[in-house]
Write an enzyme that holds these catalytic residues in place. Structure first.
Site, PDB file in Angstrom:
ATOM      1  N   SER A 223       0.982  -1.157  -0.365  1.00  0.00           N
ATOM      2  CA  SER A 223       0.285  -0.541  -0.079  1.00  0.00           C
ATOM      3  C   SER A 223       1.003   0.895   0.039  1.00  0.00           C
ATOM      4  CB  SER A 223      -0.871   0.107   1.076  1.00  0.00           C
ATOM      5  OG  SER A 223      -1.638   1.127   1.261  1.00  0.00           O
TER       6      SER A 223
ATOM      7  N   TYR B 111      -2.378  -0.390  11.195  1.00  0.00           N
ATOM      8  CA  TYR B 111      -2.942  -1.599   8.803  1.00  0.00           C
ATOM      9  C   TYR B 111      -1.201  -0.977   8.756  1.00  0.00           C
ATOM     10  CZ  TYR B 111      -3.848  -0.528   4.173  1.00  0.00           C
ATOM     11  OH  TYR B 111      -3.497  -1.818   2.471  1.00  0.00           O
TER      12      TYR B 111
END
Length: 255
Positions: free
Chosen positions: A143, A156
């Protein structure tokens, strides 16, 4: 077809980016292991999309948050397909919470799925390749948040930052075995996980203003890069993160 004769295992393969990658790799000639957390109609539909492209597909269920089950997914994939050439670590989750409210349970869920799962699934894949004396390809779907802070999603970001260092370390350690390891870091991609965002016009407009290319990404944008990294065209590419974000990373400011 660049992947003719190859077999790829794709985790989190029943929807979104994972499904897009499965379909693109199959179009490029690969047979596919559709690895999912839970057996469901979407997983079977993904497998049928592979077969519609005249490739073989198998659905294998396992909880990648468990090191034992992650290794078992690889072992069952090898038993089904005969051999593996490519692994795409795509499965991932996120939990939104202010840092002071984050729980140990949610932290463990995110880190186990996003980081421990790729670690031990890749380990089992590497053991398979060593036993056969072959190289292979490891592609992690990371990401932009392996680099970019994301308030309220600290676990995350930690998991994706860890995935970046896992990739870098393994790229060096596994290079003598002919195994390449790379990350793809998507930005804002139009998938089911972003459904709330796409239905909140104010938030969507604010995000779009920070994407220089002026649109959300599509799973196909990520899948095309995955197909390149899985192919012989990328044999000299290892140890790097490739961003698929429309320019978001270097233009982003937290609102």
């Amino acid at each position: 077809m660049r992947l003719q004769g190859k077999t790829a295992l794709v985790t989190g393969a029943s929807g979104g980016i994972g499904q897009g990658i499965v379909e693109r790799l199959a179009t490029e000639g690969a047979d596919i292991i559709v690895a999912v957390h839970t057996a469901n109609d979407a997983a079977q539909e993904t497998a049928e999309a592979v077969r519609a492209r005249s490739r073989q597909a198998w659905v294998i269920v396992g909880d990648l948050a468990s090191a034992t089950q992650a290794a078992d997914v690889v072992n069952r994939a090898v038993a089904a397909a005969g051999r593996l050439h490519i692994v795409v670590n795509n499965a991932g989750i996120e939990v939104r919470a202010p840092f002071w409210d984050a729980t140990e349970t949610d932290y463990d869920r995110v880190l186990d799925t996003n980081l421990k799962g790729p670690f031990f699934l890749t380990q089992a894949f590497v053991r398979h390749l060593r036993a056969e004396g072959r190289g292979g390809k490891v592609i992690n779907i990371s990401s932009v948040h392996e680099d970019l802070p994301f308030p309220h999603f600290t676990s995350y970001c930690v998991s994706k930052g860890g995935l970046r260092m896992l990739m870098r370390n393994l790229a060096i350690e596994l290079a003598p075995l002919g195994i390449t390891v790379n990350n793809i870091a998507p930005g804002a991609i139009q998938t089911p996980i972003n459904r709330k965002l796409t239905h909140d016009q104010a938030r969507l407009d604010a995000l779009m203003a920070q994407i220089p290319l002026g649109r959300l990404g599509q799973p196909a944008d990520v899948a095309g890069l995955a197909a390149f990294l899985a192919s012989d065209d990328a044999d000299y590419v290892t140890g790097t993160t490739l961003y698929v974000d429309g320019g978001l990373l270097w233009n982003y400011a937290e609102q």
